[in-house]
Design an enzyme around this catalytic site. Structure first.
Site, mmCIF file in Angstrom:
data_model
loop_
_atom_site.group_PDB
_atom_site.id
_atom_site.type_symbol
_atom_site.label_atom_id
_atom_site.label_comp_id
_atom_site.label_asym_id
_atom_site.label_seq_id
_atom_site.Cartn_x
_atom_site.Cartn_y
_atom_site.Cartn_z
ATOM 1 N N ASN A 199 12.092 46.718 -8.075
ATOM 2 C CA ASN A 199 11.236 45.931 -8.228
ATOM 3 C C ASN A 199 10.239 45.658 -6.707
ATOM 4 O OD1 ASN A 199 10.086 43.380 -9.176
ATOM 5 N ND2 ASN A 199 11.204 42.137 -7.951
ATOM 6 N N THR A 226 3.527 34.841 -7.538
ATOM 7 C CA THR A 226 4.524 35.177 -6.593
ATOM 8 C C THR A 226 3.809 35.204 -5.112
ATOM 9 O OG1 THR A 226 4.384 37.531 -6.644
ATOM 10 C CG2 THR A 226 5.867 36.683 -8.199
ATOM 11 N N TYR A 247 -3.274 51.013 -5.896
ATOM 12 C CA TYR A 247 -2.220 50.099 -6.738
ATOM 13 C C TYR A 247 -2.082 50.838 -8.064
ATOM 14 C CZ TYR A 247 0.475 46.313 -8.668
ATOM 15 O OH TYR A 247 1.536 45.510 -8.952
ATOM 16 N N ASP A 285 15.877 49.567 2.638
ATOM 17 C CA ASP A 285 14.323 49.969 2.665
ATOM 18 C C ASP A 285 14.339 50.964 1.717
ATOM 19 O OD1 ASP A 285 12.183 51.159 3.113
ATOM 20 O OD2 ASP A 285 12.224 51.311 5.332
ATOM 21 N N VAL A 286 13.517 50.757 0.636
ATOM 22 C CA VAL A 286 13.600 51.451 -0.533
ATOM 23 C C VAL A 286 12.889 52.920 -0.290
ATOM 24 C CG1 VAL A 286 13.595 49.609 -2.368
ATOM 25 C CG2 VAL A 286 11.354 50.522 -1.501
#
Length: 231
Positions: free
Chosen positions: A62, A168, A131, A39-40
């Site tokens: 990423n 993606t 974002y 978990d980043v």
């Protein structure tokens, strides 16, 4: 990217919170790949991940999400969640990568850190306030890290990749948040002068370059792989 790096002969550690998907990909890629849960947003996960790696030449940060909405629509909770993954996650990845790459395990080789930003980190959009903010933070943070590592003589390079719209699964998640998905998708295609959206393979190619010895004079740079949409 994992598949391309394995094809180039690299030993790859795939890290994710999707254990089933990560393990399946590692099995598909063979002996050169293995999967770890990460978990980043959790520093303990990063510490554990780095403890399990003998030497480290490249880290690609990423992990990311895309929150749709303008300044009037996005909640504080959504904004913080966006930054936890897209900014705090990258910060921790860079912090632990630098510590590992400058350490004795790497025998002075240095390394390459690659941060995934976005065209949204350069070009603002009314309906991507969270974002836009997160990816812009990644871009300037990358430059700060590059400057520090250069000044410190670590031999560690840090660069950012700024894709346009790429085909993606995250696109499906974004389209699920809007009332007019077909119109939004057509709009994505229209902003790319090249006449289409990009593919993951096209981003993997620049990542391989930035990890390789062919890019040893490259640090603190922004690589726009965006079909001309930033023109």
């Amino acid at each position: 990217m994992a598949a391309r790096f394995v094809a180039e002969g690299a030993a790859v550690v795939i890290a994710d919170i999707d254990d089933a998907g990560g393990e399946a990909l590692a099995a598909e890629l063979g002996a050169k790949a293995r999967y770890i849960h990460l978990d980043v947003t959790q520093e303990a996960d990063w510490a554990s991940a780095m403890d399990g790696i003998a030497a480290l030449d490249c880290v690609i940060n990423n992990a990311g999400i895309t929150t749709a909405g303008n300044i009037e629509q996005v909640t504080l909770e959504q904004f913080r969640h966006e930054f936890e993954i897209d900014v705090v996650g990258v910060f921790l990845g860079c912090k632990y990568a630098v510590a590992k790459m400058k350490g004795p395990e790497n025998e002075g080789r240095g390394g390459s850190i690659i941060n995934m930003s976005s065209l949204a980190g350069i070009k603002a959009t009314a309906d991507l306030v969270a974002y836009n903010g997160a990816k812009a933070a990644v871009a300037i943070m990358t430059k700060s890290i590059a400057a520090h590592c250069g000044k410190s003589g670590y031999g560690i390079r840090c660069n950012s990749i700024h894709p346009g719209v790429i085909r993606t699964p995250i696109l499906d998640k974004v389209l699920a948040q809007v009332p007019n998905p077909d119109e939004v998708y057509a709009g994505w295609v229209a902003v790319h002068p090249i006449g289409r959206i990009g593919t993951p393979e096209e981003i993997a190619a620049i990542a391989v370059y930035l990890a390789s010895d062919e890019s040893t004079f490259t640090t603190g740079a922004e690589f726009r792989i965006d079909g001309g949409s930033s023109i």
